[in-house]
Design a protein around this motif. Structure first.
Motif, PDB file in Angstrom:
ATOM      1  N   ARG A   1      65.039   8.093  42.340  1.00 20.99           N
ATOM      2  CA  ARG A   1      63.631   8.787  42.025  1.00 20.99           C
ATOM      3  C   ARG A   1      64.253  10.230  41.207  1.00 20.99           C
ATOM      4  NH1 ARG A   1      58.042   9.103  44.325  1.00 20.99           N
ATOM      5  NH2 ARG A   1      57.055  11.034  43.090  1.00 20.99           N
ATOM      6  N   ASP A   2      63.738  10.524  40.403  1.00 20.47           N
ATOM      7  CA  ASP A   2      63.841  11.905  39.714  1.00 20.47           C
ATOM      8  C   ASP A   2      62.478  12.395  39.226  1.00 20.47           C
ATOM      9  OD1 ASP A   2      66.004  13.726  38.582  1.00 20.47           O
ATOM     10  OD2 ASP A   2      64.751  13.195  36.673  1.00 20.47           O
ATOM     11  N   VAL A   3      62.198  13.863  39.541  1.00 24.98           N
ATOM     12  CA  VAL A   3      61.266  14.514  39.347  1.00 24.98           C
ATOM     13  C   VAL A   3      61.524  15.799  38.564  1.00 24.98           C
ATOM     14  CG1 VAL A   3      59.133  15.593  40.248  1.00 24.98           C
ATOM     15  CG2 VAL A   3      59.751  13.612  41.365  1.00 24.98           C
ATOM     16  N   SER A   4      60.826  16.009  37.629  1.00 21.77           N
ATOM     17  CA  SER A   4      61.224  17.243  36.864  1.00 21.77           C
ATOM     18  C   SER A   4      59.613  17.795  36.302  1.00 21.77           C
ATOM     19  CB  SER A   4      61.741  17.038  35.415  1.00 21.77           C
ATOM     20  OG  SER A   4      60.939  16.062  34.486  1.00 21.77           O
ATOM     21  N   PRO A   5      59.511  18.986  35.843  1.00 22.01           N
ATOM     22  CA  PRO A   5      58.244  19.266  35.428  1.00 22.01           C
ATOM     23  C   PRO A   5      57.433  18.413  34.460  1.00 22.01           C
ATOM     24  CG  PRO A   5      59.699  21.384  35.557  1.00 22.01           C
ATOM     25  CD  PRO A   5      60.537  19.939  35.650  1.00 22.01           C
ATOM     26  N   GLN A   6      58.264  17.793  33.603  1.00 23.65           N
ATOM     27  CA  GLN A   6      57.797  17.086  32.627  1.00 23.65           C
ATOM     28  C   GLN A   6      57.242  15.655  33.068  1.00 23.65           C
ATOM     29  OE1 GLN A   6      60.497  18.661  32.044  1.00 23.65           O
ATOM     30  NE2 GLN A   6      59.517  20.364  31.548  1.00 23.65           N
ATOM     31  N   ARG A   7      58.091  14.734  33.751  1.00 18.39           N
ATOM     32  CA  ARG A   7      57.636  13.489  34.278  1.00 18.39           C
ATOM     33  C   ARG A   7      58.592  13.054  35.728  1.00 18.39           C
ATOM     34  NH1 ARG A   7      62.266  13.179  34.889  1.00 18.39           N
ATOM     35  NH2 ARG A   7      63.925  12.757  33.542  1.00 18.39           N
ATOM     36  N   SER A   8      58.118  12.106  36.245  1.00 15.94           N
ATOM     37  CA  SER A   8      58.982  11.548  37.333  1.00 15.94           C
ATOM     38  C   SER A   8      59.290   9.986  36.794  1.00 15.94           C
ATOM     39  CB  SER A   8      58.054  11.155  38.643  1.00 15.94           C
ATOM     40  OG  SER A   8      57.520  12.649  38.962  1.00 15.94           O
ATOM     41  N   LEU A   9      60.761   9.704  37.530  1.00 15.80           N
ATOM     42  CA  LEU A   9      61.102   8.354  37.155  1.00 15.80           C
ATOM     43  C   LEU A   9      61.426   7.798  38.551  1.00 15.80           C
ATOM     44  CD1 LEU A   9      64.024   9.150  34.642  1.00 15.80           C
ATOM     45  CD2 LEU A   9      61.693   8.232  34.045  1.00 15.80           C
ATOM     46  N   LEU A  10      60.750   6.552  38.597  1.00 20.43           N
ATOM     47  CA  LEU A  10      60.806   5.755  39.704  1.00 20.43           C
ATOM     48  C   LEU A  10      61.644   4.369  39.462  1.00 20.43           C
ATOM     49  CD1 LEU A  10      57.044   5.942  41.072  1.00 20.43           C
ATOM     50  CD2 LEU A  10      59.131   7.590  41.652  1.00 20.43           C
ATOM     51  N   LEU A  11      62.565   4.005  40.257  1.00 22.57           N
ATOM     52  CA  LEU A  11      63.455   2.854  40.204  1.00 22.57           C
ATOM     53  C   LEU A  11      63.355   2.133  41.606  1.00 22.57           C
ATOM     54  CD1 LEU A  11      65.612   1.622  37.921  1.00 22.57           C
ATOM     55  CD2 LEU A  11      67.418   2.723  39.574  1.00 22.57           C
ATOM     56  N   ARG A  12      63.158   0.947  41.308  1.00 21.10           N
ATOM     57  CA  ARG A  12      63.112   0.180  42.480  1.00 21.10           C
ATOM     58  C   ARG A  12      63.925  -1.270  42.030  1.00 21.10           C
ATOM     59  NH1 ARG A  12      59.433   1.021  46.680  1.00 21.10           N
ATOM     60  NH2 ARG A  12      60.745  -0.742  47.617  1.00 21.10           N
ATOM     61  N   ALA A  13      64.697  -1.684  43.270  1.00 20.80           N
ATOM     62  CA  ALA A  13      65.563  -3.026  43.002  1.00 20.80           C
ATOM     63  C   ALA A  13      64.275  -4.197  42.997  1.00 20.80           C
ATOM     64  CB  ALA A  13      66.539  -3.193  44.042  1.00 20.80           C
ATOM     65  N   THR A  14      64.514  -5.146  42.349  1.00 22.24           N
ATOM     66  CA  THR A  14      63.672  -6.213  42.452  1.00 22.24           C
ATOM     67  C   THR A  14      64.327  -7.621  43.126  1.00 22.24           C
ATOM     68  OG1 THR A  14      64.459  -7.154  40.300  1.00 22.24           O
ATOM     69  CG2 THR A  14      62.533  -5.723  40.086  1.00 22.24           C
ATOM     70  N   GLY A  15      65.304  -7.446  43.725  1.00 21.88           N
ATOM     71  CA  GLY A  15      66.028  -8.382  44.497  1.00 21.88           C
ATOM     72  C   GLY A  15      67.273  -7.812  45.143  1.00 21.88           C
ATOM     73  N   SER A  16      67.894  -8.782  45.945  1.00 21.23           N
ATOM     74  CA  SER A  16      69.080  -8.253  46.787  1.00 21.23           C
ATOM     75  C   SER A  16      70.076  -7.969  45.734  1.00 21.23           C
ATOM     76  CB  SER A  16      69.560  -9.293  47.598  1.00 21.23           C
ATOM     77  OG  SER A  16      70.044 -10.612  46.882  1.00 21.23           O
ATOM     78  N   ALA A  17      70.832  -6.881  46.386  1.00 18.44           N
ATOM     79  CA  ALA A  17      72.121  -6.513  45.660  1.00 18.44           C
ATOM     80  C   ALA A  17      71.822  -5.909  44.258  1.00 18.44           C
ATOM     81  CB  ALA A  17      73.352  -7.672  45.714  1.00 18.44           C
ATOM     82  N   GLY A  18      70.772  -5.442  44.078  1.00 21.98           N
ATOM     83  CA  GLY A  18      70.439  -4.917  42.601  1.00 21.98           C
ATOM     84  C   GLY A  18      70.515  -6.258  41.577  1.00 21.98           C
ATOM     85  N   SER A  19      69.810  -7.306  41.860  1.00 24.19           N
ATOM     86  CA  SER A  19      69.733  -8.540  40.784  1.00 24.19           C
ATOM     87  C   SER A  19      68.831  -8.088  39.759  1.00 24.19           C
ATOM     88  CB  SER A  19      69.232  -9.516  41.581  1.00 24.19           C
ATOM     89  OG  SER A  19      67.883  -9.561  42.126  1.00 24.19           O
ATOM     90  N   GLY A  20      68.150  -6.986  39.897  1.00 22.71           N
ATOM     91  CA  GLY A  20      67.227  -6.461  38.620  1.00 22.71           C
ATOM     92  C   GLY A  20      66.495  -5.231  39.115  1.00 22.71           C
ATOM     93  N   TRP A  21      65.899  -4.651  38.286  1.00 25.31           N
ATOM     94  CA  TRP A  21      65.505  -3.312  38.244  1.00 25.31           C
ATOM     95  C   TRP A  21      64.053  -3.036  37.908  1.00 25.31           C
ATOM     96  CZ3 TRP A  21      68.210  -0.600  42.085  1.00 25.31           C
ATOM     97  CH2 TRP A  21      69.750  -1.029  42.314  1.00 25.31           C
TER      98      TRP A  21
END
Length: 456
Positions: free
Chosen positions: A202-222
């Motif tokens: 996660r990255d938060v700034s005054p302009q926006r937030s970015l959320l990143l989540r894995a969609t499967g084991s060992a980062g098979s997708g994001w």
């Protein structure tokens, strides 16, 4: 999201906008008479001041520092140090694009803070209800002919920004926008790619937030989603559900293990009803009751595992194979499987070269006492939390507060909320339960009640 206009339209406050954008988001209210208060600000605050003394750098320099700190606006109290807002401050705020509000002397600053807290709490409740509806809709979207595209569009609408489905290396598989993902998100992906199915960034700034989540084991997708900077916590739950569903959709063409991992991800994220339906469709119902296992080396012999966790029927836990280490939670109904992740992880930390298996709670006080007495007591003690809408949130906050020894900032970091939210939740817990969390005896009693109730 609360904006300045929400405060301006509260008649009892009698606030007057002197300049700036009334639609600017306001995350909190801060009060300061310091020459330079920026070291105590996080961005997004409405800063209240009476201008007790003119800053050494003048109002122009003061406004410039506030703007650089990401402050949303200034509320200037008149009738005390100043009969009117200084003209030089009005000009400086306009030059910096800062909203400037006059707060008349009959309006105490605490009234502004209380009104914002009420608006934030109402917004959180509304957002959580909307997120619950969105998560149900996501399951319907995933079952449609364009499952991936529909899920991405739904989560983008919920977050109020674009969404991208990325491959393990960060290349775009699908998106709701033609714009490429922000480079800082791709860099964040590479930092957390080895953390498994629960990997997040996660990255938060005054302009926006970015959320990143894995969609499967060992980062098979994001799944990457861009949100407004003041995105409610409930949106994070929606992103988690969408990530798990996208993992399921992209695993359909892969080995059957992909389905198991996606189902397990839903289960451990607290979406047990959806996970159960998927498991039944796959012809392999989930165990109920179950234990959660945090494993390294070799997984338990079950179809329901990913690269970190597994779920088993309680009687199926045997000795780990050579080189494996397992931490096992207490027995839980499948609907509460998510509660087993933390104790299983804590038990895993007690394993080592000479101890391959550790069970959560072994030797805990709740086990020494008579379960027939302590469990009914714990449920009665915690009954006020079960009777309120936000009881689950308060329980989680109580556990985090106790685990961090009453330190509000580490608790806020663990929960992903502002430290003032922690302060309000602690006050609500004390009022509901009739305790003081400054008391060691009351803290110990609450810890015992939570532990005994979860063990039951």
């Amino acid at each position: 999201m609360v904006v300045l206009a929400d405060l301006l339209t509260t008649r009892s406050l009698d606030l007057r906008l002197l300049g700036g954008d009334p639609s600017v988001p306001v995350r909190w209210v801060a009060t300061s008479e310091l020459d330079d208060p920026t070291a105590f600000l996080e961005g997004g605050e409405l800063l209240l001041t009476t201008g007790l003394r003119t800053p050494r750098a003048g109002w122009a320099g003061w406004a410039e520092r506030l703007r650089a700190a990401g402050v949303s606006g200034v509320g200037f109290g008149t009738g005390l140090s100043h009969r009117a807002v200084p003209r030089t401050l009005v000009g400086a705020a306009a030059a910096q694009g800062l909203a400037l509000v006059e707060v008349p002397v009959p309006t105490p600053f605490i009234a502004v803070s209380r009104r914002l807290a009420d608006l934030l709490r109402r917004g959180e409740n509304d957002a959580e209800a909307a997120a619950a509806r969105t998560q149900r809709d996501l399951a319907v979207d995933a079952a449609g002919p364009d499952g991936v595209g529909a899920v991405l569009r739904r989560v983008a609408r919920s977050a109020g920004g674009p969404a991208w489905l990325l491959d393990p290396g960060g290349a775009v598989r699908a998106a709701t926008t033609a714009a490429p993902p922000p480079p800082e998100a791709v860099a964040g992906l590479h930092r957390v790619r080895d953390q498994g199915v629960r990997a997040a960034w996660r990255d938060v700034s005054p302009q926006r937030s970015l959320l990143l989540r894995a969609t499967g084991s060992a980062g098979s997708g994001w799944l990457l989603v861009a949100c407004a900077p003041a995105t409610p916590r409930a949106v994070s739950g929606t992103v988690g559900t969408a990530a798990a569903l996208l993992g399921l959709l992209t695993a359909r063409a892969a080995a059957p293990a992909g389905l198991a991992e996606a189902t397990l991800a839903l289960l451990l994220e607290g979406r047990a009803d959806l996970a159960a339906r998927l498991a039944e469709a796959a012809g392999a119902p989930l165990p109920d009751p179950l234990v959660v296992v945090r494993w390294t080396g070799s997984p338990p012999g079950t179809a329901w595992h990913d690269d970190r966790h597994a779920v088993l029927a309680p009687g199926d836990v045997g000795d780990p194979p050579p080189g494996a280490r397992w931490g096992v939670s207490g027995t839980l109904p499948a609907a509460r499987a998510a509660e087993g992740v933390r104790p299983a992880g804590a038990a895993h930390t007690r394993t080592g070269p000479h101890r391959a298996l550790a069970r959560a709670g072994t030797g805990a006080l709740a086990e020494v006492l008579d379960p027939g007495a302590v469990r009914p007591w714990s449920r009665r003690r915690l009954a006020p939390l079960a009777a309120v809408e936000d009881g689950a949130v308060l329980r989680a906050s109580a556990r985090a507060f106790l685990e961090h020894h009453g330190a509000r900032q580490p608790t806020a970091d663990a929960l992903g909320v502002h430290r003032n939210t922690v302060r309000h939740r602690v006050a609500r817990l004390e009022a509901l339960l009739g305790i003081s969390l400054d008391s060691a005896a009351d803290r110990a009693e609450l810890w015992l009640a939570l532990t005994a109730d979860e063990a039951g």
